[in-house]
Write an enzyme that holds these catalytic residues in place. Sequence first.
Site, PDB file in Angstrom:
ATOM      1  CB  CYS A  72     -22.104 -15.125 -18.086  1.00 19.50           C
ATOM      2  SG  CYS A  72     -23.421 -15.443 -16.936  1.00 19.50           S
ATOM      3  CG  HIS A 118     -29.021 -15.018 -20.286  1.00 20.65           C
ATOM      4  ND1 HIS A 118     -28.627 -15.371 -19.030  1.00 20.65           N
ATOM      5  CD2 HIS A 118     -30.349 -14.802 -20.214  1.00 20.65           C
ATOM      6  CE1 HIS A 118     -29.677 -15.377 -18.230  1.00 20.65           C
ATOM      7  NE2 HIS A 118     -30.737 -15.035 -18.931  1.00 20.65           N
TER       8      HIS A 118
END
Lengths: 403, 710
Positions: A201, A159
Amino acid sequence: METFINPKSLFHLLLLPCLLLYSSIAYNSSPVEAAMHTNNWAVLVCTSRFWFNYRHMANTLSLYRTVKRLGIPDERIILMLADDMACNTRNKYPAQVFNNENHRLNLYGDNVEVDYRGYEVTVENFLRVLTGRHETAVPRSKRLLSDEGSHILLYMTGHGGDEFLKFQDSEELQSHDLADAVKQMKEKHRFKELLIMVDTCQAATLFNQSPGVLAIGSSMKGENSYSHHLDSDVGVSVVDRFTYYTLAFFERLNIYDNASLSSLFSSYNPSLLMSTAYYRKDLYKRRLEEVPVTNFFGSVMETIHTDAAYKALSRRNSGRFEDEMSLDQSVHHIKRRMLIKVNDGDEIHDINPELLQGEEGASKCPWSTFRKKFQKAENVDSLLNYGLVAMIPLLVISTWLVQ
Amino acid sequence: MAETKEKSLSDEKPKPRVRPIVRLGIFLISHSFHVSVVCCTAGVLALFLLPVLAKNTYISENALMPGSASPMLSNQHVSDGNRLVKDLTNPNSKSSETGIESHKIIAQYMLDLGAEVSFHKFHPQMNQFHPLHFFSSPDSGKIQENYSCSSYGINTVGIIRAPHGDGKEAIVLVTPYNALKSGFGEALSLGIAYSVFSLLTQVTWLAKDIIWLVADSQYGEYAAVAAWLREYQTPKFSSLSTPNAEMCPDVNNLFELKGHSISGSKFSNSFRRAGTMASALVLKVRDQNEQFEDTISIYAEASNGQMPNLDLINVVNYLAVHRQGLRVNVEKLWSLLNSSWLKSLGEIFESLAKVAKSLYPKWKFGIPATEYVEGTATLASSLYYQALGVPTGPHGAFRDYQVDAITLEISPKFSLDKVWRNDILLRGGRLIEGVIRSVNNLLEKFHQSFFLYLLTSPSKFVSVGVYMIAFALLIAPLPMVAASLYVDANSSSNCSKGDSSTPSAITDTDEHSIAIRSWRWLNSAKLVFIVHLWGAIVSLLPYFISQIPDCSPTTSFMIWVLLSILSLLTLNSVLASPLACAKATQEKEWALVKSVTISSVFIGLGLMSVINFATAEIGALLMVPMCLLAQPLKLDVRAGTLRSFCRMICNLVLGHIAFPPAAFFLLKGMLDGFGNANVGDFWMWVESLWAWNSATYLFIVEVTYIFSHG
């Protein structure tokens, strides 16, 4: 007295030809040229914990399987997995990890060597692996023992956000940490070429500052990277989109394929990815069309054919030899590019033209080098040098005889 | 606080430059009347706006992943459940008087699945009033008294150990079951639980142990669950309780029978435990249902207005609506649904929202009027049950141990068709399975989502940050009015003294008199304290009254009233006599008394809002107008103007409404009609409140003080 002086003079006399030899060789090899591509390494990192991040481990293990299939041996892969999904109690299939809901491929088979696992996967350890600054007790299998001829693939998933990648739900790697580590690696001659591939991301923000490397990320700044599909049997998403399509690309390839990096990079479809894959090549010297993916994702070396079973080349000699090789290669590259143009969709299957090329130029032991030099004989200086060298044994013998 | 602020104000007055915040304070205090009117109106309005401001719920915890796994409950498991239902509804099993037979059946079924089974025998505990235990944790180390062997309940407990788990956590599934007079609904709920249980014995993905508690509800559902939890959470290391069990042959008989019939070692007489409870689900099936579709009702309120984490409700709501196609209900005040004034209010809000949207397209806060009415009804019931502090089901027992729990009541559209029964078993079972699998994914306790919220529909909520605004607006006038009253009282006495004394004496006496005057509020504080003391005594009286044996509610209520009046008279004669002497000054000092009272109410409400918001909100609605309007009746009568007359009427009406018994009767009258109201009911109501150690009880007492001021 004489006996005292004589060995010294003898020594001097012996030293002379060596020096001459040295100078003649050094003269010909250019010291500026970089080392040859000698080996491939892969550092594969999954940075997230917890069951619901199953897909990150599956991503990493899939990449692990791919690079292994394409020829990078286990001892040259540093695999870092932040959690153990296979043995998670919530796993419906204990000790198995899948990256597809069809469950055809168990990624967590018998021959998976995890180098850093669980809480060992920290930012500190990661940077230590890259920069090679380990404590003395760390075993060799956990070190990135690359040299100036190494091509390194660095794959990270987890992440992330704007200029950071989360490790272990407690700390984060920032883009300037990564850039600093890469710079140190460069200074320490730990790689020849480095490909950083990131699936998080806002992945593109992570190499805002990385120098001298080729980098590709799954999404631009402000974009999310999405998972590809949910396995309703296991109850979690099993693979991320970017990695899924990367793997789809590689599944068509084998170790002999010559697909270029640009064909990989252009294979990402933003509408399928739901994000824009971003690659940064401005710091990379070679043209992407000329670089086969196996330069990073596999381990395809140029095989050097030699006459003798054991070649007694010094390091310097091989360096010089490579100089010539690169010249040959450039010629070959032009040839190949033309080939690519001819049938650009299909990858060419000419079995390593470098090998043929190499055979031509590689029938080289020290003696043949000498002979060749003599044959050329264009350079007066070198002729003089060789003449002098030839004189030395005569001189030595005559001195010895006189005594 | 208001007083100190005021003092600093008066000190700074001579200075030419005053800090803006102080100037603002002076401005507010001097216009306290207008400010309080505006604030109170805004507070009430904000309360009615809450349904409009409600947000959609969302699953906050990443780990939950509800519905990501496809349900594994198959028809095989359903037919297993069906078998249990048939066996339980079989008339043979009901022949036994104690209902032991059906417990044996259940235990046998659990054992056949390979679960660990044990019986838990408990004695129903009478609810007792412990005035000093309001805020302490539920009493664990209760002394076992001598119970008769005839009255005991048996909980059947089955435990599945997670095959790869570490056994540190557990999920509890509770099905209340009354073996003596069980309806078909209870049997069906057992069937659903059994089908899920039979599935869970086979799966490999369990990370938490599963406990299935069949709670013997013949002494109430809550009591059975609470008794089991007490035993679970407080292990007894001595064997003191065993002789107690031995004294009752019936129970021993039960245990021995089981021991003989079952060869495996999975049955044990001792109390079995699993890990820490992650969450608990109470499953019920309603017998009769007049609705046309399968609905599921969620009950969440635990004692003292505590709520389970919102994520748990979200998971259930998500799975029920999007996976199993059930309609989800939360409790509503049905009487509000048909009220026309609420409807018109909703229409006003709707049209206002339309106007706002036409002005600026990005403003989208309007909801349809019908939705508004439903939201308000749900919100009102949410407020009511939180304020009451009585749990709405057996899940309340779990909340006392910080375990998130809810009660799910499935009310199927009723028919005796076998297909229908299989369908409800399948869908109910899959819902429970989904919730358990989702909670099973959890890594920590529920902590991501809200604990302080009010529901306006199953998928909409008002969070603490929003509803506190309404409360803050409501109580904001209190400190200002208190300060302004204090200033008035001081300045008026200043003026009178200034007139009477000669200018030469001013310098000498001023400091002394100021010193005395600044401490004069202590007198009023003393008065307020005495009244509070009386309130405390009145609130403690029922404890002693309840000790009197064989007392009907009506007589005990009468005793309570008599004793209260007696204690008031006693206190008045003993403590308040010095005040009675200074009757002349008392008339002037009413403002000071009012100011002190208002401050104390402000502090009390502020504290109460931390403990139980809903109670504080409802209390503020009743008390704030009363506090602001209160004025001695004598003065109003003497003034004789229309305005003062109106005020007097308001005071009297408010005073009577806010007096707890009056309020109770009014509410009851509104809901049930006045015909069957009875004094005894109030006693029962209050009694039920003590039983739950409700904070409301404290609060009612506080209301009582205020009334005595009026």
